[in-house]
Design a protein around this motif. Structure first.
Motif, PDB file in Angstrom:
ATOM      1  N   GLY A 162      43.031   1.566  -0.521  1.00  0.00           N
ATOM      2  CA  GLY A 162      42.356   2.213  -1.877  1.00  0.00           C
ATOM      3  C   GLY A 162      42.628   1.483  -3.115  1.00  0.00           C
ATOM      4  N   MET A 163      43.341   0.348  -2.951  1.00  0.00           N
ATOM      5  CA  MET A 163      43.891  -0.092  -4.483  1.00  0.00           C
ATOM      6  C   MET A 163      42.599  -1.003  -4.607  1.00  0.00           C
ATOM      7  N   ASP A 164      41.559  -1.262  -4.611  1.00  0.00           N
ATOM      8  CA  ASP A 164      40.027  -2.225  -5.075  1.00  0.00           C
ATOM      9  C   ASP A 164      40.322  -2.039  -6.418  1.00  0.00           C
ATOM     10  N   PRO A 165      39.559  -3.550  -7.418  1.00  0.00           N
ATOM     11  CA  PRO A 165      40.111  -2.949  -8.478  1.00  0.00           C
ATOM     12  C   PRO A 165      38.449  -2.908  -9.186  1.00  0.00           C
ATOM     13  N   HIS A 166      37.594  -3.113  -8.097  1.00  0.00           N
ATOM     14  CA  HIS A 166      35.750  -3.117  -8.182  1.00  0.00           C
ATOM     15  C   HIS A 166      35.838  -4.193  -9.455  1.00  0.00           C
ATOM     16  N   LEU A 167      36.242  -5.143  -9.524  1.00  0.00           N
ATOM     17  CA  LEU A 167      36.361  -5.850 -10.650  1.00  0.00           C
ATOM     18  C   LEU A 167      36.898  -7.383 -10.271  1.00  0.00           C
ATOM     19  N   HIS A 168      35.507  -8.063  -9.947  1.00  0.00           N
ATOM     20  CA  HIS A 168      36.182  -9.557  -9.646  1.00  0.00           C
ATOM     21  C   HIS A 168      35.020 -10.180  -9.981  1.00  0.00           C
ATOM     22  N   GLU A 169      35.853 -11.744  -9.978  1.00  0.00           N
ATOM     23  CA  GLU A 169      34.951 -13.057 -10.291  1.00  0.00           C
ATOM     24  C   GLU A 169      35.039 -13.362  -9.168  1.00  0.00           C
ATOM     25  N   LEU A 170      33.141 -13.871  -9.117  1.00  0.00           N
ATOM     26  CA  LEU A 170      32.227 -14.017  -8.005  1.00  0.00           C
ATOM     27  C   LEU A 170      31.429 -15.565  -8.622  1.00  0.00           C
ATOM     28  N   GLY A 171      31.232 -16.135  -6.893  1.00  0.00           N
ATOM     29  CA  GLY A 171      29.905 -17.422  -7.533  1.00  0.00           C
ATOM     30  C   GLY A 171      29.677 -18.009  -6.646  1.00  0.00           C
ATOM     31  N   TYR A 172      28.657 -18.325  -6.683  1.00  0.00           N
ATOM     32  CA  TYR A 172      27.650 -19.449  -5.126  1.00  0.00           C
ATOM     33  C   TYR A 172      27.334 -20.412  -5.943  1.00  0.00           C
ATOM     34  N   GLY A 173      27.163 -20.775  -4.919  1.00  0.00           N
ATOM     35  CA  GLY A 173      26.572 -22.924  -5.122  1.00  0.00           C
ATOM     36  C   GLY A 173      26.529 -23.958  -3.545  1.00  0.00           C
ATOM     37  N   LEU A 174      25.679 -24.500  -3.906  1.00  0.00           N
ATOM     38  CA  LEU A 174      25.392 -25.283  -1.828  1.00  0.00           C
ATOM     39  C   LEU A 174      26.810 -26.452  -2.924  1.00  0.00           C
ATOM     40  N   GLU A 175      27.307 -26.436  -1.325  1.00  0.00           N
ATOM     41  CA  GLU A 175      28.457 -27.409  -1.284  1.00  0.00           C
ATOM     42  C   GLU A 175      28.230 -28.619  -0.123  1.00  0.00           C
ATOM     43  N   PHE A 176      28.945 -29.454  -0.417  1.00  0.00           N
ATOM     44  CA  PHE A 176      28.220 -30.857   1.092  1.00  0.00           C
ATOM     45  C   PHE A 176      29.730 -30.994   1.772  1.00  0.00           C
ATOM     46  N   ASN A 177      29.506 -30.341   2.639  1.00  0.00           N
ATOM     47  CA  ASN A 177      30.907 -30.861   3.580  1.00  0.00           C
ATOM     48  C   ASN A 177      30.420 -31.761   4.358  1.00  0.00           C
ATOM     49  N   THR A 178      31.595 -32.672   3.369  1.00  0.00           N
ATOM     50  CA  THR A 178      31.735 -33.899   4.655  1.00  0.00           C
ATOM     51  C   THR A 178      32.016 -34.514   5.842  1.00  0.00           C
ATOM     52  N   ALA A 179      33.121 -33.011   6.516  1.00  0.00           N
ATOM     53  CA  ALA A 179      33.089 -33.039   8.001  1.00  0.00           C
ATOM     54  C   ALA A 179      32.629 -32.862   8.448  1.00  0.00           C
ATOM     55  N   GLU A 180      31.240 -32.168   8.452  1.00  0.00           N
ATOM     56  CA  GLU A 180      30.267 -31.436   9.624  1.00  0.00           C
ATOM     57  C   GLU A 180      28.780 -32.213   8.798  1.00  0.00           C
TER      58      GLU A 180
END
Length: 253
Positions: free
Chosen positions: A124-142
């Motif tokens: 129960g120690m989640d600070p409810h404050l985080h750094e988030l991010g979204y984006g498109l990335e190319f997976n070279t292996a797949e």
């Protein structure tokens, strides 16, 4: 006097012509029935594929908008050390088919979604404050483009870069475009009439400086456009807009 007994009539069989005609007729009926069945089956599969794509699109859009709605600019965090960044940073880069797509990072007042297995969260120690991010990335292996979400449990001084302790989750391999735009203000024409809204695809919160201006450190509105290719091969698109500033616009956490 004896009464003659008439023999029963002999059962009349099918002639060869009748038999052939019956077989042909049965074949036609069977072919029509199977054709209708397969047509209905293919239509059902097509509808299911379309619904699956639309459901995935709605789910991804809701996830992004819910996180963006919780964006916070941490004034005290920035003022404590000028090297600390907060707010929101959005840039453009080349994505699938060399089109420009967005990459966005921000601080959000939301429970963690990628660290549910950690001891802190279980206790129960989640600070409810985080750094988030979204984006498109190319997976070279797949050899495939992936729409990803990243999260840092602890805030870092650099909003653009994920820390070594951060986590990343692949949300979809069907997304072909992810574009985030920000409304600055409404541009008026020379006559004073209401004009077009001023939108920009990039945003860089000006840390300490923005606290000294009348404008908010965060954009007034955010518009998100998502495109993906469904199982049926059709490209689906959804565009949603949210107002980021709900008074109080920037409650300090």
């Amino acid at each position: 006097m004896s009464v003659p007994i008439n023999p029963p009539p002999r059962a009349r069989g099918f002639t060869l012509v009748e038999l052939v005609f019956s077989i042909v007729l049965l074949g036609l009926i069977t072919a029509l029935a199977y054709g209708a069945f397969f047509q209905a089956s293919n239509s059902a599969r097509s509808v299911q594929a379309s619904l699956s794509g639309e459901q995935e699109l709605r789910l991804l859009m809701k996830m992004v908008l819910d996180d963006l709605q919780a964006t916070r600019y941490l004034t005290k965090w920035v003022e404590a050390d000028e090297a600390h960044e907060s707010g929101m940073v959005a840039e453009q880069e080349l994505g699938p088919d060399n089109i420009e797509v967005s990459r966005i990072s921000f601080h959000a007042d939301r429970p963690t979604s990628l660290f549910q297995d950690t001891e802190e969260v279980r206790n129960g120690m989640d600070p409810h404050l985080h750094e988030l991010g979204y984006g498109l990335e190319f997976n070279t292996a797949e050899d495939v483009w992936q729409f990803v979400k990243r999260e840092d449990y602890y805030l870092s001084s650099n909003l653009r870069e994920a820390s070594q302790n951060g986590r990343q989750l692949v949300l979809s391999e069907s997304v072909t475009s992810f574009l985030v735009e920000f409304r600055l203000r409404e541009v008026q024409s020379a006559s004073g009439a209401q004009g077009q809204e001023d939108w920009t695809p990039v945003w860089d919160t000006e840390e300490v400086k923005c606290t000294k201006r009348e404008e908010s450190c965060l954009p007034r509105s955010i518009r998100v456009t998502l495109k993906l290719v469904g199982e049926d091969g059709r490209e689906l698109e959804d565009r949603q807009e949210i107002n980021l500033c709900v008074r109080p616009c920037n409650p300090e956490i």
